[in-house]
Every structure is written in structure tokens, then in C-alpha cells.
Design a protein around this motif. Structure first.
Motif, short mmCIF file in Angstrom:
data_model
loop_
_atom_site.label_atom_id
_atom_site.label_comp_id
_atom_site.label_asym_id
_atom_site.label_seq_id
_atom_site.Cartn_x
_atom_site.Cartn_y
_atom_site.Cartn_z
N ARG A 50 2.64 7.29 -7.01
CA ARG A 50 1.93 8.53 -7.38
C ARG A 50 2.87 9.71 -7.21
N ARG A 51 3.63 9.70 -6.09
CA ARG A 51 4.52 10.83 -5.80
C ARG A 51 5.55 10.98 -6.92
N PHE A 101 1.90 5.37 6.61
CA PHE A 101 2.56 4.09 6.36
C PHE A 101 4.01 4.11 6.85
N ALA A 102 4.69 5.23 6.58
CA ALA A 102 6.09 5.33 7.02
C ALA A 102 6.18 5.22 8.54
N ILE A 151 -7.08 9.89 -9.47
CA ILE A 151 -5.86 10.40 -8.81
C ILE A 151 -4.66 10.24 -9.74
N ASP A 152 -4.56 9.05 -10.36
CA ASP A 152 -3.45 8.80 -11.31
C ASP A 152 -3.41 9.88 -12.39
N GLU A 188 0.73 8.91 2.96
CA GLU A 188 1.96 8.12 2.82
C GLU A 188 2.74 8.12 4.14
N ALA A 211 0.84 -1.20 0.00
CA ALA A 211 0.00 0.00 0.00
C ALA A 211 0.88 1.26 0.00
N GLU A 212 1.97 1.21 0.77
CA GLU A 212 2.87 2.37 0.82
C GLU A 212 3.49 2.62 -0.57
N LEU A 272 -2.03 13.48 -0.08
CA LEU A 272 -1.44 12.18 -0.43
C LEU A 272 -0.17 11.94 0.37
N GLU A 273 0.61 13.01 0.58
CA GLU A 273 1.83 12.86 1.38
C GLU A 273 1.50 12.54 2.84
N CYS A 325 -2.19 13.21 -11.09
CA CYS A 325 -0.74 13.25 -10.83
C CYS A 325 -0.01 13.82 -12.03
N TRP A 344 2.13 2.19 -3.40
CA TRP A 344 1.18 2.87 -4.28
C TRP A 344 1.39 4.39 -4.16
N PHE A 345 1.56 4.87 -2.91
CA PHE A 345 1.76 6.32 -2.71
C PHE A 345 3.09 6.78 -3.31
N ALA A 346 4.13 5.97 -3.12
CA ALA A 346 5.44 6.34 -3.68
C ALA A 346 5.34 6.46 -5.20
#
Lengths: 119, 119
Positions: A91-92, B88-89, B26-27, B85, A84-85, B81-82, B30, A87-89
Motif C-alpha cells: 500500500r505504501r 510488524f517491524a 484502502i487500495d 506497519e 501481513a507486513e 497505515l504507517e 492509496c 501488505w502494508f509495504a
């Protein structure tokens, strides 16, 4: 994993994480495996509600449980959380690439959109 | 942001992301801002369904929209979004710390749990 399976996995993970009690259970499991009653202790809800949340987490693949005698022990599936993490990376990296291109364009053009003369 | 506001934001973000059409929107965002009809183009659904998904994304804070004349333009809220993320981190740092402690314990103890003699 096909992109369809990946999409179904993301559906399950995000739907499971969209609830504060389930995120609290994930927090607890980050610190190590726990029995169902240990998971229930800090939550002000019935054991049956806890079990229902746990079933959502298990169906999503974020948590696995194992029965040892009369005690069911819950474990975090760190691979799923990492998926899941990621997925965010992903998009970023898309929007950062766009900002980089925008930055380059602005550096190379004047305020009327005309290329800067080489100095 | 209080921890209660933070938790409500996480609820909204994850619930919004638990749907493949909304993740597809969202994609697209981006790669840059888009009108509602640009967002709708690759999706095989009615414009009204697209608008409903967009409202969920906007209510969650992942997307903001602005009306310029007759065209509504949609923008990604990269901060949101950050923020998701980062959740998760934070979990990852918890379980990695646990694995580190476990590794230290195993290095310092024999298979019966007794401290290793200094060599």
C-alpha cells in the motif's frame, strides 16, 4: 497462493491481530517458543480463554502448536507475520508513487495549472 | 500516545483491515482521494453497506472523510497505515534478534552444548 487465498489469509491475520491479548501472545512468541501455561502467565484470564485466543491465532496461521508428551508448545509463524507486513509495504508503495507524481506535477506547473516555461 | 491508546488504535486498525471490501477501499484510496460513490463502484454491494464499511474505516482512523457541498470525499490517513506497519517491524526486530543470538550460540558451542575450544 491465489489472490483469493491471499485475501482469506489477510482476513485471518488481521482479525486475529485485532485483540490485545492475542498481540501479547505474539509478542511473547517473538522471543521464542512457549508452552500454553507460559503464554497464559502474564495474562489475567482463565486458561480456557487463553486456549480460545490460541485457537484463533493457530487457525489464522500466525502460530503453530505441537504436542510433546503432555506439553503443547507454541511457535510463531514468522512467514505469516511477514506476509501481513508485506501488505502494508505494498500500500505504501502505491501512495508514495502518487505523491511522487504529484510532486513532479507541482514542480512542472504554475499555481494556475499551466506548464512552467523552461528557464 | 500512551501504550493503552496505542493498543486501542491497533485494535481498530486490524479489525478494520480484516475485511476484503475494506481493504479494497484502502487500495483505491492509496491512488488518491475518492467520493463515496467512486469507492462503491467496483464493489458489488449496496451503497448502505459501503457506507457502513466506510464508517468502520473512519472510526479506526485509517480514513477521514470531508463533505464538500453534496459530495463526501474520502482520504487515506497514511500515518495510521504507517503506525500499523511499524507494529510488524517491531515484532520482526524481536524475532530477528533471537535468531541472531541463536546463531551466535551455535557458532560458539559444539553439538553437546559445550563451548568450542579457541583455535
Amino acid at each position: 497462493m491465489s489472490s483469493q487465498q491471499q485475501s482469506a489469509a489477510l482476513d485471518g491475520w488481521f482479525q486475529a491481530l485485532g485483540d490485545p491479548a492475542r498481540r501479547g501472545m505474539i509478542d511473547r512468541l517473538c522471543r521464542g517458543p512457549a508452552s500454553v501455561s507460559e503464554l497464559a502467565r502474564p495474562l489475567s484470564m482463565t486458561l480456557s480463554a487463553v486456549v480460545q485466543h490460541l485457537q484463533v491465532l493457530e487457525a489464522s496461521g500466525l502460530v503453530r502448536t505441537r504436542k510433546d508428551g503432555r506439553v503443547r508448545t507454541c511457535h510463531l509463524e514468522t512467514n505469516a507475520l511477514e506476509g501481513a507486513e508485506r501488505w502494508f509495504a505494498g500500500r505504501r508503495s502505491l501512495w508514495e508513487a502518487r505523491f511522487d507524481r504529484l510532486g513532479e506535477y507541482l514542480a512542472e506547473h504554475d499555481e494556475h495549472g499551466k506548464p512552467n516555461k523552461k528557464r
